[in-house]
Design a protein around this motif. Sequence first.
Motif, PDB file in Angstrom:
ATOM      1  N   UNK A   1     -47.812 -63.827 -25.236  1.00 45.68           N
ATOM      2  CA  UNK A   1     -49.182 -63.375 -25.478  1.00 45.68           C
ATOM      3  C   UNK A   1     -49.512 -62.248 -24.509  1.00 45.68           C
ATOM      4  N   UNK A   2     -50.584 -61.523 -24.791  1.00 45.59           N
ATOM      5  CA  UNK A   2     -50.994 -60.441 -23.895  1.00 45.59           C
ATOM      6  C   UNK A   2     -51.294 -60.985 -22.502  1.00 45.59           C
ATOM      7  N   UNK A   3     -51.906 -62.164 -22.455  1.00 45.11           N
ATOM      8  CA  UNK A   3     -52.238 -62.778 -21.169  1.00 45.11           C
ATOM      9  C   UNK A   3     -50.980 -63.079 -20.370  1.00 45.11           C
ATOM     10  N   UNK A   4     -49.946 -63.618 -21.042  1.00 47.73           N
ATOM     11  CA  UNK A   4     -48.697 -63.939 -20.352  1.00 47.73           C
ATOM     12  C   UNK A   4     -47.962 -62.665 -19.918  1.00 47.73           C
ATOM     13  N   UNK A   5     -48.033 -61.631 -20.740  1.00 47.36           N
ATOM     14  CA  UNK A   5     -47.381 -60.364 -20.384  1.00 47.36           C
ATOM     15  C   UNK A   5     -47.993 -59.792 -19.112  1.00 47.36           C
ATOM     16  N   UNK A   6     -49.302 -59.828 -19.024  1.00 47.71           N
ATOM     17  CA  UNK A   6     -49.982 -59.312 -17.835  1.00 47.71           C
ATOM     18  C   UNK A   6     -49.691 -60.197 -16.626  1.00 47.71           C
ATOM     19  N   UNK A   7     -49.658 -61.519 -16.837  1.00 47.18           N
ATOM     20  CA  UNK A   7     -49.394 -62.446 -15.736  1.00 47.18           C
ATOM     21  C   UNK A   7     -47.974 -62.286 -15.208  1.00 47.18           C
ATOM     22  N   UNK A   8     -47.037 -61.929 -16.108  1.00 52.06           N
ATOM     23  CA  UNK A   8     -45.637 -61.800 -15.703  1.00 52.06           C
ATOM     24  C   UNK A   8     -45.439 -60.713 -14.654  1.00 52.06           C
ATOM     25  N   UNK A   9     -46.316 -59.715 -14.653  1.00 52.61           N
ATOM     26  CA  UNK A   9     -46.193 -58.618 -13.691  1.00 52.61           C
ATOM     27  C   UNK A   9     -46.417 -59.088 -12.257  1.00 52.61           C
ATOM     28  N   UNK A  10     -47.114 -60.217 -12.103  1.00 53.64           N
ATOM     29  CA  UNK A  10     -47.436 -60.711 -10.767  1.00 53.64           C
ATOM     30  C   UNK A  10     -46.562 -61.897 -10.348  1.00 53.64           C
ATOM     31  N   UNK A  11     -45.704 -62.360 -11.245  1.00 50.43           N
ATOM     32  CA  UNK A  11     -44.865 -63.505 -10.901  1.00 50.43           C
ATOM     33  C   UNK A  11     -43.763 -63.082  -9.936  1.00 50.43           C
ATOM     34  N   UNK A  12     -43.432 -63.947  -8.980  1.00 44.01           N
ATOM     35  CA  UNK A  12     -42.451 -63.562  -7.952  1.00 44.01           C
ATOM     36  C   UNK A  12     -41.031 -63.457  -8.492  1.00 44.01           C
ATOM     37  N   UNK A  13     -40.346 -62.415  -8.081  1.00 47.24           N
ATOM     38  CA  UNK A  13     -38.927 -62.230  -8.406  1.00 47.24           C
ATOM     39  C   UNK A  13     -38.175 -62.060  -7.085  1.00 47.24           C
ATOM     40  N   UNK A  14     -37.368 -63.058  -6.745  1.00 39.38           N
ATOM     41  CA  UNK A  14     -36.579 -63.000  -5.517  1.00 39.38           C
ATOM     42  C   UNK A  14     -35.305 -62.213  -5.779  1.00 39.38           C
ATOM     43  N   UNK A  15     -35.044 -61.223  -4.941  1.00 40.16           N
ATOM     44  CA  UNK A  15     -33.854 -60.398  -5.120  1.00 40.16           C
ATOM     45  C   UNK A  15     -32.800 -60.761  -4.079  1.00 40.16           C
ATOM     46  N   UNK A  16     -31.596 -61.025  -4.569  1.00 41.51           N
ATOM     47  CA  UNK A  16     -30.491 -61.426  -3.700  1.00 41.51           C
ATOM     48  C   UNK A  16     -29.313 -60.481  -3.867  1.00 41.51           C
TER      49      UNK A  16
ATOM     50  N   UNK B   1     -30.288 -66.792 -25.116  1.00 43.65           N
ATOM     51  CA  UNK B   1     -31.019 -67.116 -23.887  1.00 43.65           C
ATOM     52  C   UNK B   1     -32.507 -67.292 -24.156  1.00 43.65           C
ATOM     53  N   UNK B   2     -33.027 -66.647 -25.202  1.00 39.65           N
ATOM     54  CA  UNK B   2     -34.429 -66.838 -25.555  1.00 39.65           C
ATOM     55  C   UNK B   2     -34.670 -68.278 -26.007  1.00 39.65           C
ATOM     56  N   UNK B   3     -33.691 -68.858 -26.699  1.00 36.79           N
ATOM     57  CA  UNK B   3     -33.800 -70.262 -27.094  1.00 36.79           C
ATOM     58  C   UNK B   3     -33.720 -71.169 -25.863  1.00 36.79           C
ATOM     59  N   UNK B   4     -32.902 -70.759 -24.894  1.00 35.62           N
ATOM     60  CA  UNK B   4     -32.807 -71.531 -23.651  1.00 35.62           C
ATOM     61  C   UNK B   4     -34.130 -71.494 -22.888  1.00 35.62           C
ATOM     62  N   UNK B   5     -34.774 -70.323 -22.853  1.00 35.53           N
ATOM     63  CA  UNK B   5     -36.068 -70.205 -22.191  1.00 35.53           C
ATOM     64  C   UNK B   5     -37.085 -71.118 -22.861  1.00 35.53           C
ATOM     65  N   UNK B   6     -37.135 -71.059 -24.182  1.00 39.42           N
ATOM     66  CA  UNK B   6     -38.089 -71.881 -24.920  1.00 39.42           C
ATOM     67  C   UNK B   6     -37.859 -73.370 -24.670  1.00 39.42           C
ATOM     68  N   UNK B   7     -36.598 -73.783 -24.663  1.00 37.99           N
ATOM     69  CA  UNK B   7     -36.312 -75.199 -24.434  1.00 37.99           C
ATOM     70  C   UNK B   7     -36.727 -75.621 -23.033  1.00 37.99           C
ATOM     71  N   UNK B   8     -36.480 -74.761 -22.054  1.00 37.26           N
ATOM     72  CA  UNK B   8     -36.896 -75.067 -20.683  1.00 37.26           C
ATOM     73  C   UNK B   8     -38.409 -75.203 -20.599  1.00 37.26           C
TER      74      UNK B   8
ATOM     75  N   UNK C   1     -32.017 -75.001 -32.040  1.00 40.35           N
ATOM     76  CA  UNK C   1     -32.734 -75.964 -31.210  1.00 40.35           C
ATOM     77  C   UNK C   1     -34.250 -75.787 -31.263  1.00 40.35           C
ATOM     78  N   UNK C   2     -34.742 -74.560 -31.476  1.00 39.80           N
ATOM     79  CA  UNK C   2     -36.187 -74.326 -31.467  1.00 39.80           C
ATOM     80  C   UNK C   2     -36.502 -72.935 -32.015  1.00 39.80           C
ATOM     81  N   UNK C   3     -37.757 -72.583 -31.969  1.00 43.38           N
ATOM     82  CA  UNK C   3     -38.208 -71.230 -32.317  1.00 43.38           C
ATOM     83  C   UNK C   3     -38.870 -70.626 -31.089  1.00 43.38           C
ATOM     84  N   UNK C   4     -38.235 -69.654 -30.443  1.00 44.25           N
ATOM     85  CA  UNK C   4     -38.820 -69.063 -29.228  1.00 44.25           C
ATOM     86  C   UNK C   4     -40.209 -68.505 -29.479  1.00 44.25           C
ATOM     87  N   UNK C   5     -41.085 -68.721 -28.527  1.00 39.24           N
ATOM     88  CA  UNK C   5     -42.467 -68.247 -28.643  1.00 39.24           C
ATOM     89  C   UNK C   5     -42.556 -66.748 -28.352  1.00 39.24           C
ATOM     90  N   UNK C   6     -43.585 -66.123 -28.913  1.00 33.56           N
ATOM     91  CA  UNK C   6     -43.851 -64.721 -28.617  1.00 33.56           C
ATOM     92  C   UNK C   6     -44.794 -64.639 -27.423  1.00 33.56           C
TER      93      UNK C   6
END
Length: 259
Positions: A188-203, A39-46, A181-186
């Motif tokens: 970054x600290x900036x993305x890790x911090x930003x991820x905390x504020x990204x919306x997660x819809x719960x169903x 799934x990490x490769x799928x994320x990277x491809x997306x 298909x690719x090499x998934x990216x690691x």
Amino acid sequence: MNIVVLVKQVPDTATERTLSPADNTLDRASSDGVINELDEYAIEEALQLKEKHGGEVTVLSVGPDQASESIRKALSMGPDKAIHLNDAALHGSDALQTAYALAQVLRTIEFDLVVLGSESTDARTGVVGAALAEYLELPQLTLASKVDVDGSDITIQRATDYGYDVVAAQLPAIVSVVEKINDPRYPSFKLIMAAKKKPVEKLDLAAAGIEADRVGLANATTETVDFAAAPPRAAGTIVKDEGDGGQKLAAFLAEKKFI
């Protein structure tokens, strides 16, 4: 382009994985949960497709509360938002039921492409992508080692013994990817911090329009009847070469049906 990438939390393959004797389902509490490797490769491809064509990437995951950890990690790689389908009634659902549940969620949102890993490291059924395409009546492009999108046209390359096959379809479509298909990216600290504020819809089931009698252990189409721990590893066989080592080795391989 609106891309949905499917992410599954699985037990860490570096730890021992066990089944629960209560109902013969995976004991997720016995080991740490991680993102399914493919799934990490799928994320990277997306993400690469978004960088080329614009739009947004949505993570979609089915799982219990602890799956939220893997969802946040997935978001730290760069996707824009996430949807978490979490309901106790889903416990014990098999691959076909999971595909049905995912299809019901996808019916509630707009998307051009769904990307997922070709299989998970816990179940290894490799059928969710195909079943999902069947439920949604969409083309499926499987085992992709390369993906190209041109307008509404999508083309993949699928590795074979003689080179690769080219498979083409029209969007919207379902694509499963392999690790080449690719090499998934690691993150970054900036993305890790930003991820905390990204919306997660719960169903839950009701919000996604999922019929309760079509999911869950009691309604599963497959069943684990019994299981047992693997036997301890036995000591290896030592073959002393006294001039006939080749014959002894050949006899051993023949006994084990390797030759």
